[in-house]
Structures are given as structure tokens and as C-alpha cells.
Design an enzyme around this catalytic site. Sequence first.
Site, short mmCIF file in Angstrom:
data_model
loop_
_atom_site.label_atom_id
_atom_site.label_comp_id
_atom_site.label_asym_id
_atom_site.label_seq_id
_atom_site.Cartn_x
_atom_site.Cartn_y
_atom_site.Cartn_z
N GLU A 43 0.84 -1.19 0.00
CA GLU A 43 0.00 0.00 0.00
C GLU A 43 0.88 1.25 0.00
OE1 GLU A 43 -3.53 1.85 2.89
OE2 GLU A 43 -2.19 0.28 3.64
N LYS A 112 -9.44 2.42 -2.17
CA LYS A 112 -9.68 1.82 -0.86
C LYS A 112 -11.00 2.30 -0.27
CE LYS A 112 -7.25 1.15 3.58
NZ LYS A 112 -6.00 1.49 4.31
N CYS A 144 -5.29 -3.27 2.52
CA CYS A 144 -5.01 -3.24 3.96
C CYS A 144 -6.27 -3.37 4.82
CB CYS A 144 -4.24 -1.96 4.30
SG CYS A 144 -3.38 -2.02 5.90
#
Length: 265
Positions: A43, A112, A144
Site C-alpha cells: 500500500e 480503498k 489493507c
Amino acid sequence: MNVKLFLAQMEPILYDKQANLEKMHRFMQQAAQGQADLILFPELCLTGYFTRDRTAELSEDETGSSIQQVADWARQFKLMTVFGFPERRDGLIYNSACLINHDGSILGTYQKIHLWDEESKYFSSGESFHVWDTEMGRIGIMICYDTEFPETARILALKGAEIILAPTANMSPFEHAQSVQIQCRAVENQVFVATTNRIGTEESTRFFGESSVADPFGKHVLLGNQEEKGYLVQIDLTDLNMARRFPKYLDDRRPELYANLAECD
């Protein structure tokens, strides 16, 4: 069908895109030497994690010079590539991952959806889940904190994902949680799940690595350490059929009874 995944567990340098690109290039060379099909970076590996007030300044869209450079290397090394970066899109800034095909064409980006802690100060939240048809199977991406929400991987699986890739910047003390969550997301959806977590320290936060791949039976095919290192692992997509013979988790769902799941606060 066998797919060779390369997990590039790197330590990005905060704000220094050029240095991070040079490191990404070295990992891509290493992956190509191992005849990998796909390389997965962490990320926000292009910029580092705590970009804070410089996030907008460091962001790029798909035509940005850094993205185009990685696309050139993907074509040069014939390597499908996934990496995290701050994306400028439609006037907003997202914590995104870019998916580049082995011919250098950009297949798309994922924004995200579940933003961790103070990320919402600097990033907008994504609004949709994507699965891409590729020569290496159907690929979904989560980033994540997305991994910690079972709904993310379940939606990707229902959309047909066979491999779910998770660029990550996960910090101590969540080592055990990351390991378990990757295995759970794999077994409960009967897909392959791979995460590349960064290492290093920014501000007072220590990122621990331990990148991993879990198969559709929920077993670790790979569990890395906490060093800057590349991991090459081969997966066999025929395992998907074996895992889905029994139990049939996706087929045996009762979605008509799940409506209040979304209604509950």
C-alpha cells in the site's frame, strides 16, 4: 493453471517517489529473473504512508509519470503489476492500487473503501469493488484495512474473483490479526488471497511485513518475515475446484436472511 506470484516486501522512503521507483524497478527485475507472472507491492509504496498534508501534492492520475514508468517496466519485464499510490481522480484523492497488465496497459485502479484511523483526513473513500478478467484468472483487489471486513472479500468472490490481492501497510501489534485474516478471507470464500505488507518505521509506527499467501483451503502457502525481501510463490488455480467441492460456502448462503446485516448500525 499455475501462476507465479512475487511479493515485493519493501520499505518505501517517505515522500521520495524517485527512490521508491528505483527500488520497485529492482524488485521487478528480481521477479522477472524468477519468471514471475505477477508482482504485488505494498500500500502507498510509491510515496510512503504518512504523507499527510503532502498527499495531494504527491498524488497522480493514471497518466502520471510514475504510473507510466511502472507501466513501461511491466511491459519490459512482461509482468502484471499491482502497487499502491495516492490517486488523483475526478477532483478527489484516493488511497488506490493500480493494476497493470504484462503488456504495460493499465487495466484499472481500485480505491480503498475502508479507511483506517486518520486516512479519512487525506483520502476520499472508494465506492465500488472491482474484479478484472486477466490471463491469470479473475483478480480482485482490496487494500489493507479492507481485509479486516469479511464483506470485502465476499463481494469480490461473488463477483467471480479467483485471486484477491491486498497491498498493505500494516503495523505492530497486528501481526497475528493479519495472518489470521488472510487465511480466513481465503477459506471462507474459497479463493487465493495474497498480501504484501511493507516494512520500516515512519513517525512512531513500525510496519512489520510478514507478507503472505493463503490458498482456498485457508492454509498459508507463504508466510514471510520482517525483512526487506522478495518472495516468489507458485499457486495452482485448479485448487479452486477442489476446495469448492465441499463445503459449498458461496452456494449455500442464505442472502434472503441477511438484509438486516446492512441495516444494523
